[in-house]
Design an enzyme around this catalytic site. Structure first.
Site, short mmCIF file in Angstrom:
data_model
loop_
_atom_site.label_atom_id
_atom_site.label_comp_id
_atom_site.label_asym_id
_atom_site.label_seq_id
_atom_site.Cartn_x
_atom_site.Cartn_y
_atom_site.Cartn_z
CB THR A 27 5.31 6.01 10.44
OG1 THR A 27 3.89 6.08 10.25
CG2 THR A 27 5.62 6.15 11.91
CB CYS B 278 1.48 9.03 10.44
SG CYS B 278 2.44 8.23 11.72
CD GLU C 246 -2.42 7.22 9.64
OE1 GLU C 246 -2.85 6.22 10.23
OE2 GLU C 246 -1.20 7.47 9.53
NE ARG D 243 0.27 1.49 4.46
CZ ARG D 243 1.08 2.36 5.01
NH1 ARG D 243 1.78 3.18 4.25
NH2 ARG D 243 1.24 2.40 6.32
NE ARG E 149 2.05 -2.00 11.01
CZ ARG E 149 1.60 -0.92 10.36
NH1 ARG E 149 0.43 -0.97 9.76
NH2 ARG E 149 2.29 0.19 10.30
CD GLU F 66 0.12 1.17 13.30
OE1 GLU F 66 -0.57 1.84 12.54
OE2 GLU F 66 1.33 1.37 13.51
NE ARG G 225 1.59 -1.70 6.74
CZ ARG G 225 1.29 -2.94 7.16
NH1 ARG G 225 2.24 -3.74 7.61
NH2 ARG G 225 0.05 -3.38 7.15
NE ARG H 1 -2.38 5.35 4.50
CZ ARG H 1 -2.12 4.86 5.71
NH1 ARG H 1 -2.28 3.58 5.96
NH2 ARG H 1 -1.67 5.64 6.66
P1 ADP Z 1 -1.82 -0.01 6.78
O1 ADP Z 1 -1.27 -1.19 6.09
O2 ADP Z 1 -2.67 0.76 5.87
O3 ADP Z 1 -0.74 0.77 7.46
P2 ADP Z 1 -3.06 -1.69 8.89
O4 ADP Z 1 -1.83 -2.20 9.56
O5 ADP Z 1 -4.15 -1.24 9.78
O6 ADP Z 1 -2.80 -0.43 7.96
O7 ADP Z 1 -3.58 -2.82 7.92
C1 ADP Z 1 -4.74 -2.66 7.20
C2 ADP Z 1 -5.36 -3.98 6.80
O8 ADP Z 1 -4.53 -4.61 5.85
C3 ADP Z 1 -5.51 -4.95 7.96
O9 ADP Z 1 -6.76 -5.60 7.86
C4 ADP Z 1 -4.41 -5.94 7.72
O10 ADP Z 1 -4.69 -7.21 8.24
C5 ADP Z 1 -4.38 -5.97 6.22
N1 ADP Z 1 -3.13 -6.50 5.68
C6 ADP Z 1 -1.88 -6.03 5.84
N2 ADP Z 1 -0.99 -6.78 5.19
C7 ADP Z 1 -1.69 -7.76 4.58
C8 ADP Z 1 -1.34 -8.86 3.75
N3 ADP Z 1 -0.08 -9.09 3.39
N4 ADP Z 1 -2.34 -9.66 3.32
C9 ADP Z 1 -3.62 -9.43 3.67
N5 ADP Z 1 -4.01 -8.41 4.43
C10 ADP Z 1 -3.06 -7.58 4.89
C1 CIR Z 2 1.09 5.22 17.26
O1 CIR Z 2 1.78 6.19 17.57
O2 CIR Z 2 1.21 4.10 17.75
C2 CIR Z 2 0.02 5.46 16.22
N1 CIR Z 2 -0.22 6.86 16.09
C3 CIR Z 2 0.42 4.85 14.89
C4 CIR Z 2 1.79 5.25 14.43
C5 CIR Z 2 2.13 4.71 13.05
N2 CIR Z 2 2.52 3.37 13.13
C6 CIR Z 2 3.66 2.79 12.75
O3 CIR Z 2 4.43 2.30 13.55
N3 CIR Z 2 3.87 2.72 11.46
#
Ligand code: ADP
Ligand code: CIR
Length: 389
Positions: free
Chosen positions: A296, A294, A248, A149, A332, A337, A303, A252
């Site tokens: 990050t 953010c 956020e 993403r 994660r 997250e 990511r 995305r």
């Molecule tokens: P982001 O990736 O946008 O930083 P999150 O960690 O909240 O945010 O992940 C968003 C969604 O993407 C979650 O439901 C997570 O389980 C899913 N996800 C992340 N990586 C994968 C993957 N490799 N395969 C399937 N789902 C994934």
């Molecule tokens: C935090 O500080 O935990 C949240 N605001 C999310 C920060 C972004 N997460 C990350 O580690 N990529």
């Protein structure tokens, strides 16, 4: 420069002064009081956030009364003040915050992104040839799915805390309109959160397609106003290319599919980005690359992750974390997250997003995951040979 100023007609001077005055943003005494109280609590807490680590008393003192055109230090740190369990704890309420509050953002960026210094410059976008990446797990023993993403902000629009209801609607319209003009592989449907059936929302979340509502870190950052206005998900009919609107970040873009074919996932993401950027201008900073809410998510804001089962390596938490650190990876849980792993399914992704090109980030991720799979195999081999003795 001075000479030029003297030559400026009086009217222009008045205009400039007026403009300067109107762009100044007065900090209210109650904001300072909230800042002081919140900071004192953070200092005496056992928080491990990057905010606590890098907001030293000296930096706090020097930034306490600074403002951008629309935000204060409190807007940047209120999430970390309210959530001592934050990992980062800081958000940029507007693009300008990265400059005005650089004394706080720069060390956090350096710490999170594995050493990207304030004197470093992010390289120009370069995706290379995404087809060179193959399948990380052709026999489907370890990887359940692969996802990449990237986050984008739309130039000229405020970040979340400064957005009006109209901004949210406009951003959603702009994204939908652009996607509906893109090629066949991107044809699909928009699901606005507004009026979405709970059962559909739950399914989209459980299937890992949709973001979860009620993120307390975002709520405390003032990023959930007017929810669910303008919040939506678009996906193509195959659900392999998805776009989140106004969670956020404004945008995305997500490419994902079952199995470990990183090349296919990365290629599709690139085609999606190309289609979107042809119509939507993204916020780009000369030194920090793509700017987002953010810190990050700067630079490439990419990511890349796999959902992977590696029971041997994961059985020793300390060792697992050491491996992740060595390969600059982030672990994660199954639902993203701040969640835990269910049924041994981990989300492992690149941690660093700035200072390298998109190609270099995905190449590093590819090498790291391949090596982790080799390590898991080796561990499995050890137990098998022990048992056969
Ligand atoms: P982001 O990736 O946008 O930083 P999150 O960690 O909240 O945010 O992940 C968003 C969604 O993407 C979650 O439901 C997570 O389980 C899913 N996800 C992340 N990586 C994968 C993957 N490799 N395969 C399937 N789902 C994934
Ligand atoms: C935090 O500080 O935990 C949240 N605001 C999310 C920060 C972004 N997460 C990350 O580690 N990529």
């Amino acid at each position: 420069m001075l000479l030029l100023h003297f030559q400026t007609p009086r009217l222009n001077w008045l205009f400039l002064i007026k403009r300067y005055k109107s762009t100044k943003f007065e900090i209210k005494p109650e904001v300072l009081a909230t800042l002081d109280e919140g900071y004192a609590k953070l200092r005496s807490s056992n928080s491990n956030s990057l905010l606590k680590k890098h907001l030293t008393p000296e930096i706090f003192k020097s930034l306490r009364t600074k403002t951008t055109k629309s935000s204060t230090l409190l807007d940047c740190i209120q999430s970390g003040l309210a959530n001592h369990d934050s990992k980062c704890g800081v958000y940029a309420p507007d693009a300008e915050a990265y400059t005005i509050f650089a004394d706080l953002f720069d060390p956090i960026i350096q710490d999170y992104h594995c050493g990207f210094k304030k004197t470093d410059k992010h390289p120009y976008p370069n995706f290379g040839n995404p087809c060179v990446f193959g399948d990380l797990d052709p026999f489907k023993h370890y990887i359940a799915s692969t996802r990449i993403r990237c986050a984008r902000s739309i130039r000229g629009y405020p970040f979340n805390p400064g957005m009006t209801k109209k901004h949210y609607d406009d951003v959603e319209d702009m994204i939908h309109c652009t996607l509906s003009k893109m090629g066949d592989e991107f044809k699909g449907v928009l699901h606005p959160l507004f009026g979405m059936k709970k059962s559909i929302q739950r399914k989209l979340i459980n299937d890992h397609f949709l973001f979860k509502p009620g993120d307390r870190f975002l709520e405390a950052a003032n990023a959930c106003r007017y929810w669910p206005t303008g919040r939506s998900i678009y996906h193509n009919f195959d659900k392999t290319f998805l776009v989140w609107c106004n969670e956020e970040d404004h945008i995305r873009m997500i490419s994902m599919q079952r199995g470990g074919n990183l090349g296919e996932v990365f290629s599709r993401l690139l085609r999606g980005i190309r289609g979107m950027e042809a119509n939507i201008p993204f916020e780009y900073h000369d030194r920090l690359g793509y700017l987002n809410f953010c810190p990050t998510n700067l630079g490439t804001a990419i990511r890349a992750s796999v959902h992977i089962r590696i029971p041997k390596l994961a059985s020793d938490k300390t060792k697992f974390e050491q491996i992740a650190k060595k390969y600059k990876l982030q672990i994660r849980g199954t639902h993203g997250e701040h969640t835990d792993a269910e049924d041994g399914l981990y989300d492992i992704s690149n941690k660093r997003r700035i200072g390298l090109t998109e190609y270099q980030i995905v190449r590093g991720f590819c090498k790291a995951i391949s090596e982790i799979i080799q390590l898991e195999k080796a561990e499995k081999g050890k137990t098998t040979s022990k048992n056969s003795k």
